[in-house]
Design a protein around this motif. Structure first.
Motif, short mmCIF file in Angstrom:
data_model
loop_
_atom_site.label_atom_id
_atom_site.label_comp_id
_atom_site.label_asym_id
_atom_site.label_seq_id
_atom_site.Cartn_x
_atom_site.Cartn_y
_atom_site.Cartn_z
N LEU A 7 0.82 -1.21 0.00
CA LEU A 7 0.00 0.00 0.00
C LEU A 7 0.86 1.26 0.00
N THR A 8 1.93 1.27 0.82
CA THR A 8 2.75 2.49 0.87
C THR A 8 3.59 2.65 -0.39
N ILE B 63 -12.09 0.61 -6.63
CA ILE B 63 -11.40 0.69 -5.33
C ILE B 63 -11.04 2.13 -5.00
N THR B 64 -10.68 2.90 -6.04
CA THR B 64 -10.23 4.26 -5.77
C THR B 64 -11.36 5.14 -5.23
N LEU C 295 -6.21 -7.63 1.14
CA LEU C 295 -5.54 -6.47 0.54
C LEU C 295 -6.54 -5.52 -0.11
N LEU C 296 -7.52 -6.09 -0.85
CA LEU C 296 -8.51 -5.26 -1.54
C LEU C 296 -9.40 -4.53 -0.54
N PHE C 297 -9.82 -5.26 0.53
CA PHE C 297 -10.65 -4.60 1.53
C PHE C 297 -9.88 -3.46 2.20
N ALA C 298 -8.58 -3.72 2.48
CA ALA C 298 -7.76 -2.68 3.11
C ALA C 298 -7.63 -1.47 2.18
N VAL D 7 -8.83 2.41 2.74
CA VAL D 7 -7.94 3.57 2.66
C VAL D 7 -8.57 4.65 1.78
N TYR D 8 -9.06 4.24 0.60
CA TYR D 8 -9.62 5.24 -0.32
C TYR D 8 -10.95 5.77 0.16
#
Lengths: 284, 189
Positions: free
Chosen positions: A213-214, B106-107, B172-175, B179-180
């Motif tokens: 992510l980073t 996702i964005t 990963l996708l959920f995270a 974030v977005y």
């Protein structure tokens, strides 16, 4: 590998190969690699192995990295070769005209002369392609790579993707190392003697998600920097690192053409006139 | 027309840098982020990378970064050059990167259970197409007789990739969506 930053050079290597232009090195590498990959003929592969070893020694690469990659290579490929043989013990006969000469038994499997020859040549071939890659990677910088690709008529945007890819590798390796150290400082145990391998793998994967992510945060920064410098405004561009060709450049270019001619005639000969497609072996 | 654009992606500077970064990550993870499960086949975490690239830029950029990443991995990985697998990985990268095409944007923080199910299915189909069909065909064209070993490798690669995609890719996708979503900060009333 503790210090991956040494793998990619940002400054040209001071040796003969390092001082060549990108537009000389990239075609030379492409042709030599094709020569290695096109056949299982040890008579072509062995001289290239010899030459690339000499070339590698002139580049004076970092000893610890070289040693680590050699150990890595041998362990990985010995395992690969053994697994390959276990799956298909008669693999050699296929390439050597169907002959089958048993040498000795291993358990209830038979090792044939043909398989031994094929697997050894395969090992040497992969080792040679690895040596050629090492010579290339130690002798070139990402900018020279982009310039060289552009000289092969690769569109500048694609050349930029490839050279940026190589440019990013040391940065990413550094970042991952830092992130690992900082999480270890906060109490994440990754020591091989204290955590069992499966748990260590799991913890490494949990480390990976924040790392991914980073990493993508830097895309914006780099893209803005490129845009500010007018990246991609025109279809064509020149490269700062590309200098007027020297005598050495011209000589190596000539050699590249010669090799290309050799490779092409070999491919044409093997696909038309050659009586057999079998690989060459010393007893035949 | 819009779908075509979603599939091809928008090739601006940001995409170029993102694809290059993805390829570098893919290469590094393929070499250093995995364990060998079979001859020349590794349980690798590398396939988490096209998940991110696909989520941010679309399927074609994901395919390019997976394919180029495999070439880079061959370059530094000391196991020889296997362009048939680079093509196969690019195809799988394309399938994984289809996220925005079926509405998982996702964005904008959009990723729910239905998207997750579609993601798992496309990942599975992608593995079958990439390693059951495309890779063997390219192997046949490029390397001739090594088909037996490729088919055996395809099984190992398909299974290990599917495991990585479900176990690693979904969280990963959920995270990423979280974030977005938090950065857009707007709720519908």
């Amino acid at each position: 590998m503790a210090n991956n930053t040494m793998l990619i050079n940002f400054k040209p290597n001071p040796s003969f190969l390092g001082r060549l232009n990108g537009s000389t090195k990239v075609p030379l590498f492409a042709v030599v690699l094709t020569a290695v990959l096109m056949s299982f003929d040890i008579r072509i592969i062995a001289p290239i192995l010899l030459l690339s070893s000499v070339a590698l020694s002139t580049l004076k690469p970092n000893k610890t990295i070289l040693k680590a990659s050699m150990i890595f290579f041998v362990v990985l490929n010995v395992i690969n070769i053994i697994l390959f043989w276990l799956v298909d013990p008669n693999v050699g006969s296929f390439y050597l005209g169907g002959d089958r000469t048993p040498l000795f038994n291993v358990g209830n499997m038979v090792l044939t002369q043909e398989s031994l020859w094929y697997l050894s040549v395969r090992f040497i071939k992969i080792f040679t392609s690895f040596m050629v890659s090492l010579v290339f990677i130690f002798s070139i910088t990402p900018s020279q790579l982009a310039a060289g690709l552009a000289s092969l008529k690769v569109p500048p945007k694609i050349a930029a993707i490839i050279s940026l890819t190589f440019r990013f590798i040391p940065d990413l390796a550094n970042d991952f190392q830092l992130m690992k150290i900082s999480l270890q400082a906060r109490g994440l145990e990754l020591d091989a003697s204290k955590v069992n391998p499966l748990e260590r793998l799991k913890r490494n994967i949990t480390l990976l998600i924040p790392f991914l992510l980073t990493s993508f945060n830097r895309v914006e920064v780099v893209a803005n920097a490129l845009d500010l410098r007018g990246f991609g405004h025109q279809k064509k561009r020149t490269y700062y690192v590309e200098e007027p060709p020297t005598l050495a450049d011209k000589l190596m270019k000539g050699l590249t053409w010669l090799c290309l001619f050799g490779v092409m005639s070999y491919v044409i000969y093997m696909n038309t006139l050659a009586p057999t497609q079998d690989m060459w072996a010393f007893w035949k | 027309m819009k779908t075509a654009k979603l599939i091809l992606g928008e090739w601006n500077t940001k995409t170029i840098v993102g694809v290059a970064l993805g390829a570098a990550l893919f290469g590094v993870l393929m070499v250093f982020g995995g364990i060998t499960v079979f001859t020349n086949t590794r349980l690798t975490t590398a396939f988490l990378v096209p998940v991110v690239v696909g989520a941010l830029f679309g399927p074609l950029p994901a395919a390019v970064s997976a394919g180029l990443g495999n070439v880079v991995a061959d370059f530094i990985g000391a196991w020889g050059y296997w362009f048939d697998w680079s093509v196969g990985n690019a195809v799988l990268g394309f399938f994984i990167g289809l996220l925005p095409v079926y509405g998982a944007i996702i964005t904008k923080g959009k990723f729910n259970l239905i998207h997750a199910i579609i993601f798992v299915i496309t990942g599975f189909v992608g593995n079958v197409v990439a390693f059951g069909l495309v890779t063997p065909l390219v192997t046949l064209a490029l390397y001739g007789g090594e088909l037996n070993i490729t088919l055996a490798q395809a099984w190992a690669a398909g299974i290990s990739n599917s495991v990585v995609l479900v176990v690693g890719g979904l969280p990963l996708l959920f995270a990423l969506a979280r974030v977005y979503a938090s950065s857009t900060n707007l709720t519908k009333e």
